[in-house]
Each structure stands twice: as C-alpha cells, then as structure tokens.
Scaffold this active site. Structure first.
Site, PDB file in Angstrom:
ATOM      1  N   HIS A 117     -12.309   6.501   0.599  1.00 51.33           N
ATOM      2  CA  HIS A 117     -11.430   5.053   0.796  1.00 51.33           C
ATOM      3  C   HIS A 117     -11.266   5.341   2.325  1.00 51.33           C
ATOM      4  CE1 HIS A 117      -8.440   2.107  -0.361  1.00 51.33           C
ATOM      5  NE2 HIS A 117      -8.248   3.105   0.937  1.00 51.33           N
ATOM      6  N   GLU A 118     -10.774   6.287   2.200  1.00 52.05           N
ATOM      7  CA  GLU A 118     -10.227   6.450   4.012  1.00 52.05           C
ATOM      8  C   GLU A 118     -11.399   6.531   5.248  1.00 52.05           C
ATOM      9  OE1 GLU A 118      -6.801   6.070   4.875  1.00 52.05           O
ATOM     10  OE2 GLU A 118      -6.351   5.862   2.798  1.00 52.05           O
TER      11      GLU A 118
END
Length: 375
Positions: free
Chosen positions: A23-24
């Site tokens: 996600h990051e």
C-alpha cells in the site's frame, strides 16, 4: 493455547505486513514518478526497530508497532498537508521536489495510488490462484429444492435459471449464493427463466446461523435451492485478468453490501471485527494451508483499499475529498478547517478502533467470563 496465540500473531504479521508495505509502496512509486522526494518510508509506528537510508536520502524503517505504515514526503509537514514557513523558505529547486509544490491532480494520484495498489495486489493474487487451480463454475440453474424451501413457496422449480437478483445480473450459481447469503430476511426481486420464458418473483431468504470449524458464528441467508456439482474450468492467460478483476470487485461489492447492511441495521454491529479478529482468522486460515492464507491476503488487501478510500479525514479518502474541493475552488480549503477536520477524523478512527477491539474481545468470550467472575 500458547501455540495458537503465537500462530495467530505470526500469521497476522505475515499477512498484514506485506499488504501495508505494498500500500505504501503505491504512494511512494507515484510520488517518485512525479519527482517528489520521500523522506521516510515506514512499516509500523513508534520507535524504529531497524532501518537504512538509500542513496536518494529516503529512510526505510520498521517501527515496533506493526499496525500500519506511512510515507513522509518532503513538504508534507502536518496532518492537513499545509506548507509551513520552513517550506516557504526552501530554495526553489528543493521546493520543487516537495509534495505541496505539485499540482492538485498529481497529489490526488499520489494519495489514491495506495488503495489502488491494494486492489491491484488482490487482482494479482486471484489471477495467480485462477491460473494455478482454475475457476469453479456452476450455471445458475436450480438442480433441486430442499424440503423446507422459501424458493418453492415463491414458485421456483428445478430447472429454473436465475438471471437477476436484487437488480444485479448473475452468471454462476456462486453469484446467486453470494447475493442471498448476505441478505437474510430481506425481500429480493428475482428474475429467472423457465423453458426459455422470462419470469419474476419475490423471495425472502430465511435466516440461518452457521458455525465454522473454529466456532465462529455467522448469520446467513438461504432460500433452499441446490445446484449441480461444480466443475473446474481452466482459465487461460488471455482471460485471467478479466476474470480475476471480476472476482476481486465481486468481493469488494460483498464488503460494501455488508457495511451498508450494518449501517442500516439489517446486520448486527457485532459482526465488525478489528486487528484481534483478523489475527485470529489469520491463524485459523494458516492452519488450513497456504492457499487459504493467500486468499485471505487478497480479501484483506481489498478491505484495506476500500477502508482507505472512505471519505474520513486521516484516511486517504479524506485527503482525496479535500483535493476535489481544492480543484473546484481553485484554492485549498482554509488550514483551520482542514486541521479541525483531521482532528475530528482522528477521534472517529480512535473511537472505531476501540469499538471493534471491544467487539473482538467479546467474540473471544472475555466479557462473559468477566461477568461470570463478578457474578
């Protein structure tokens, strides 16, 4: 007991850690594509356990509390992403590499890239499983009716072919099951074909309670129909992405339906779970085999993407809403308005986390045991 808790904890970290990282990584990759310098890439919060700095000056680290993560871009200096005097005093060439120096459409893409990465990860996982094991398919045709069947009461017969339920088209019997099981006690509009002729009826699924092998209880809808045996259909490389995408967004639709039902009171809020419940389910799925864990990762990845898109300040969706307003107004919302919005969002998230943790502990029987001790 101890080994079960350890398995749950390790499985939780094995499932959630990579998903948070990816996600990051979506944020990071989009930011880098637009020339934004990332100062910190962190998996987890709190004190750094270990880390390193790359040649671009980004500090990659792991925090001691693995309950999330973040990418800190240069120029992103407060919760409302408002530039400070420090930012304004930067040399022009350095300021150009900061988050706030980018046009609103680029900032929108950078923030949206995290949830998008979660959906892409889920599609990739489902595609891998489809290529490896094929796709289970069953035509949406009634093979037989159970002895006690609300479908029979609604006029359905063996041989009838479902075409639409609650306004949504169905292609497989699995679509029928998915639509019905999430709607116990809810009157459903059902379109079907009998001997080539289109027909219509209303079916209200009965409410049943299922208990899995681990003792977890679930309220499900059932209409008393049985399908023909499932067949495994190989999925070609050409068709795998469309099929994986369709399955991924089918799971997303089920999640949205469940949330809507909880909000409208058709399902109990007790069904909401938090990190402790996820850890428990992770351990349970790990005991069933690698394929179950991989599928759980796909579902949690979809969940992460969906939750982060909710229009709540502090989440990606909250930032995106502000960028939409900024694009419409051609200037950001006042800093004080954003600050108060993010403070309110933080309170909402903390309250939600406390609530789901309370639910999780209740599902483990803690409150009943405490009540027994007091009584």
């Amino acid at each position: 007991m101890g080994s079960g808790v350890l398995l749950a904890a390790l499985s939780f970290l094995a499932v959630i850690g990579p998903l948070i990282f990816l996600h990051e990584l979506g944020h990071y990759a989009a930011g880098r594509a637009f020339g934004v310098h990332a100062e910190t890439f962190s998996i987890g919060f709190g004190r750094e356990v270990f880390g390193w700095s790359d040649r671009r000056g980004t500090r990659w680290k792991v925090g001691w509390m693995p309950m999330g993560g973040y990418v800190k871009f240069a120029g992103d200096m407060n919760p409302a992403s408002q530039p400070t005097d420090e930012w304004l005093s930067l040399p022009p060439e350095e300021r150009a590499r900061t988050f706030q120096a980018k046009p609103v459409w680029q900032r929108f893409i950078i923030v949206a890239a995290g949830p998008i990465a979660n959906f892409l990860v889920a599609i990739a996982i489902v595609a891998g499983l489809l290529l490896s094991y094929g796709e289970l398919r069953t035509p949406p045709v009634i093979e037989a009716l159970t002895e006690v069947s609300v479908a029979r009461q609604a006029g359905l017969q063996p041989g009838d072919r479902f075409t639409r339920i609650a306004g949504r088209s169905v292609d497989t019997f699995g679509d029928v099951v998915e639509m019905v099981r999430l709607r116990p006690g809810e009157a459903l509009s059902v379109d079907y074909e009998r001997a080539g002729q289109a027909r219509h009826t209303i079916v209200t699924p009965a409410t049943i309670e299922e208990v899995d092998r681990f003792g977890n209880r679930y309220r499900m809808g059932a209409i008393g129909v049985m399908s023909a045996p499932q067949v495994v259909v190989p999925v070609s490389v050409v068709n795998v992405l469309p099929r994986a995408t369709a399955q991924t967004f089918s799971m997303l639709r089920s999640m949205v339906d469940t949330i809507v039902q909880i909000i409208t009171g058709r399902r109990s809020v007790q069904e909401l779970g938090g990190p402790l419940k996820i850890a428990q389910i992770s351990g349970q799925q790990a005991s069933l085999g690698l394929v179950n864990v991989i599928m759980l990762m796909a579902m949690i990845s979809i969940n992460l993407g969906f939750i982060n898109l909710l229009p709540i300040p502090m989440l990606d969706g909250g930032h995106l809403i502000f960028y939409v307003f900024e694009a419409i107004r051609r200037r950001p919302l006042p800093a004080i308005a954003q600050e108060w919005a993010f403070r309110s969002g933080l309170l909402v998230l903390l309250g939600f986390m406390l609530f789901v943790t309370f639910n999780d502990l209740g599902s483990f029987g803690l409150w009943q045991r405490l009540a027994g001790l007091i009584g």
